[in-house]
Design an enzyme around this catalytic site. Structure first.
Site, PDB file in Angstrom:
ATOM      1  N   SER A 126       0.871  -1.191   0.000  1.00 52.60           N
ATOM      2  CA  SER A 126       0.000   0.000   0.000  1.00 52.60           C
ATOM      3  C   SER A 126       0.896   1.227   0.000  1.00 52.60           C
ATOM      4  O   SER A 126       2.082   1.133   0.362  1.00 52.60           O
ATOM      5  CB  SER A 126      -0.850   0.005   1.279  1.00 52.60           C
ATOM      6  N   TYR A 148      -1.866  -0.964  10.461  1.00 52.01           N
ATOM      7  CA  TYR A 148      -1.969  -1.258   9.021  1.00 52.01           C
ATOM      8  C   TYR A 148      -0.691  -0.827   8.307  1.00 52.01           C
ATOM      9  O   TYR A 148      -0.116  -1.587   7.523  1.00 52.01           O
ATOM     10  CB  TYR A 148      -3.188  -0.528   8.435  1.00 52.01           C
TER      11      TYR A 148
HETATM   12  P1  NDP Z   1     -11.130  -6.534  -0.522  1.00 51.86           P
HETATM   13  O1  NDP Z   1     -11.726  -6.448   0.829  1.00 51.86           O
HETATM   14  O2  NDP Z   1     -12.041  -6.671  -1.691  1.00 51.86           O
HETATM   15  O3  NDP Z   1     -10.092  -7.721  -0.597  1.00 51.86           O
HETATM   16  C1  NDP Z   1      -9.500  -8.367   0.478  1.00 51.86           C
HETATM   17  C2  NDP Z   1      -9.515  -9.842   0.175  1.00 51.86           C
HETATM   18  O4  NDP Z   1      -8.738 -10.519   1.153  1.00 51.86           O
HETATM   19  C3  NDP Z   1     -10.919 -10.432   0.218  1.00 51.86           C
HETATM   20  O5  NDP Z   1     -11.131 -11.193  -0.951  1.00 51.86           O
HETATM   21  C4  NDP Z   1     -10.921 -11.307   1.453  1.00 51.86           C
HETATM   22  O6  NDP Z   1     -11.710 -12.468   1.243  1.00 51.86           O
HETATM   23  C5  NDP Z   1      -9.441 -11.644   1.595  1.00 51.86           C
HETATM   24  N1  NDP Z   1      -9.060 -11.900   2.975  1.00 51.86           N
HETATM   25  C6  NDP Z   1      -9.144 -11.067   4.043  1.00 51.86           C
HETATM   26  N2  NDP Z   1      -8.720 -11.678   5.145  1.00 51.86           N
HETATM   27  C7  NDP Z   1      -8.344 -12.932   4.773  1.00 51.86           C
HETATM   28  C8  NDP Z   1      -7.838 -14.060   5.461  1.00 51.86           C
HETATM   29  N3  NDP Z   1      -7.620 -14.053   6.783  1.00 51.86           N
HETATM   30  N4  NDP Z   1      -7.561 -15.176   4.761  1.00 51.86           N
HETATM   31  C9  NDP Z   1      -7.778 -15.216   3.433  1.00 51.86           C
HETATM   32  N5  NDP Z   1      -8.267 -14.197   2.715  1.00 51.86           N
HETATM   33  C10 NDP Z   1      -8.556 -13.077   3.399  1.00 51.86           C
HETATM   34  O7  NDP Z   1     -10.235  -5.234  -0.717  1.00 51.86           O
HETATM   35  P2  NDP Z   1      -9.063  -4.895  -1.745  1.00 51.86           P
HETATM   36  O8  NDP Z   1      -9.206  -5.624  -3.003  1.00 51.86           O
HETATM   37  O9  NDP Z   1      -8.979  -3.431  -1.764  1.00 51.86           O
HETATM   38  O10 NDP Z   1      -7.786  -5.413  -0.935  1.00 51.86           O
HETATM   39  C11 NDP Z   1      -6.784  -6.228  -1.501  1.00 51.86           C
HETATM   40  C12 NDP Z   1      -5.426  -5.820  -0.948  1.00 51.86           C
HETATM   41  O11 NDP Z   1      -5.116  -4.500  -1.401  1.00 51.86           O
HETATM   42  C13 NDP Z   1      -5.333  -5.779   0.571  1.00 51.86           C
HETATM   43  O12 NDP Z   1      -4.103  -6.349   0.980  1.00 51.86           O
HETATM   44  C14 NDP Z   1      -5.332  -4.283   0.883  1.00 51.86           C
HETATM   45  O13 NDP Z   1      -4.668  -3.984   2.076  1.00 51.86           O
HETATM   46  C15 NDP Z   1      -4.617  -3.749  -0.339  1.00 51.86           C
HETATM   47  N6  NDP Z   1      -4.827  -2.336  -0.599  1.00 51.86           N
HETATM   48  C16 NDP Z   1      -6.095  -1.865  -0.876  1.00 51.86           C
HETATM   49  C17 NDP Z   1      -6.288  -0.526  -1.106  1.00 51.86           C
HETATM   50  C18 NDP Z   1      -7.648   0.053  -1.405  1.00 51.86           C
HETATM   51  O14 NDP Z   1      -7.802   1.287  -1.353  1.00 51.86           O
HETATM   52  N7  NDP Z   1      -8.645  -0.732  -1.752  1.00 51.86           N
HETATM   53  C19 NDP Z   1      -5.170   0.424  -1.067  1.00 51.86           C
HETATM   54  C20 NDP Z   1      -3.896  -0.184  -0.783  1.00 51.86           C
HETATM   55  C21 NDP Z   1      -3.746  -1.511  -0.562  1.00 51.86           C
HETATM   56  P3  NDP Z   1     -12.507 -13.185   2.456  1.00 51.86           P
HETATM   57  O15 NDP Z   1     -13.134 -12.099   3.256  1.00 51.86           O
HETATM   58  O16 NDP Z   1     -13.483 -14.093   1.777  1.00 51.86           O
HETATM   59  O17 NDP Z   1     -11.467 -13.932   3.207  1.00 51.86           O
END
Ligand code: NDP
Length: 250
Positions: free
Chosen positions: A135, A148
């Protein structure tokens, strides 16, 4: 179709950035294992070439077993996208040990387990790409989100170090650092800001839009484009570094 026949693993592949990357990988011919905790979400989005498996990245044994299962079905993981993450903010004095550990368990431990288990099979091949979704909060401080930001700084340190470990070998390790991207994380943040401040949904969303200096949310496909560039055969000299996609933030 330069990824024809390659097996990719994308954690958090059922939503947001992970799903956009999984779709882009499939479009280039890869077979993509998509994982997350909610199998129903994965099954709903899976198209031809995507293979859903439930896997909680905080559970070391589960990451080992599910990755091995994917390898048995589709061959060595040659593209590992450690994307699963949670984004929640607390000011320092409100950050409990339990909260800190939860963020680290998902964002940092989860990334470590995912990459380590993927390498078990990747290292037997002659080509591999590891991409971690960090990020902009991984390269600078983030007000009210110390846990975070620390987890995302850790991801970058890990990728830089793994890049050093395998320097000269046909594997690369890089992080992508997005600003605010239009995904369920931003939807949840919008709801949380609106609830805490009494702002309208539009005002709450604008808080994040305005942090990106180009004044819009980044599309998940923009992050996927960077991941695809890192997977390009001509990208082998990009290793142990970060791609910033911050809309002008750095
Ligand atoms: P989402 O919430 O759509 O994606 C997060 C994904 O991670 C979900 O599919 C969720 O699926 C999965 N997840 C969360 N916890 C777990 C776990 N314990 N085990 C397995 N899977 C898990 O958001 P984003 O697509 O935005 O996020 C994706 C990445 O991008 C993250 O790492 C986030 O920190 C990073 N990011 C996002 C930004 C933004 O503005 N959107 C900016 C910068 C970085 P499920 O709940 O089914 O497990």
């Amino acid at each position: 179709m330069y990824l024809q026949g390659k097996h990719a693993l994308v954690t958090g592949g059922g939503t947001g950035i992970g799903l956009a990357i999984a779709r882009a990988l499939v479009a280039e011919g890869a077979q993509v294992t998509i994982t997350g905790r909610r199998l129903s979400v994965l099954e709903e989005v899976a198209e031809d070439g995507m293979h859903p498996l439930a896997m909680d990245v905080t559970d070391e044994a589960a990451v080992r077993e599910v990755t091995a299962q994917a390898v048995a079905a589709r061959g060595p993981v040659q593209i590992c996208v450690a994307n699963a993450g949670i984004a929640e903010g607390r000011k320092l004095h409100k950050t409990s040990g339990e909260f800190w550990r939860r963020i680290m368990a998902t964002n940092l431990d989860g990334c470590f387990y995912t990459v380590r288990e993927s390498l078990q099979s990747m290292l037997g091949t002659d080509w591999g790409r590891v991409i971690a979704i960090s990020s902009i909060a991984g390269i600078k401080g983030s007000a009210g989100a110390g846990a975070y930001a620390a987890s995302k700084h850790g991801v970058i340190g890990m990728m830089r170090s793994f890049g050093e470990d395998f320097i000269g070998q046909p594997y690369t390790f890089n992080s992508i650092c997005p600003g605010y991207v239009d995904t369920p994380i931003v939807e949840r943040n919008t709801a949380s800001i609106a609830e805490r401040t009494g702002a309208s949904a539009e005002e709450a969303r604008d808080v994040m839009v305005n942090v990106n200096r180009h004044k819009r949310l980044i599309k998940p496909e923009e992050i996927a484009a960077a991941a695809m560039w890192l997977c390009n055969p001509l990208c082998e000299s990009v290793n142990g570094t970060e791609v910033h996609i911050g809309g002008g933030q750095f």
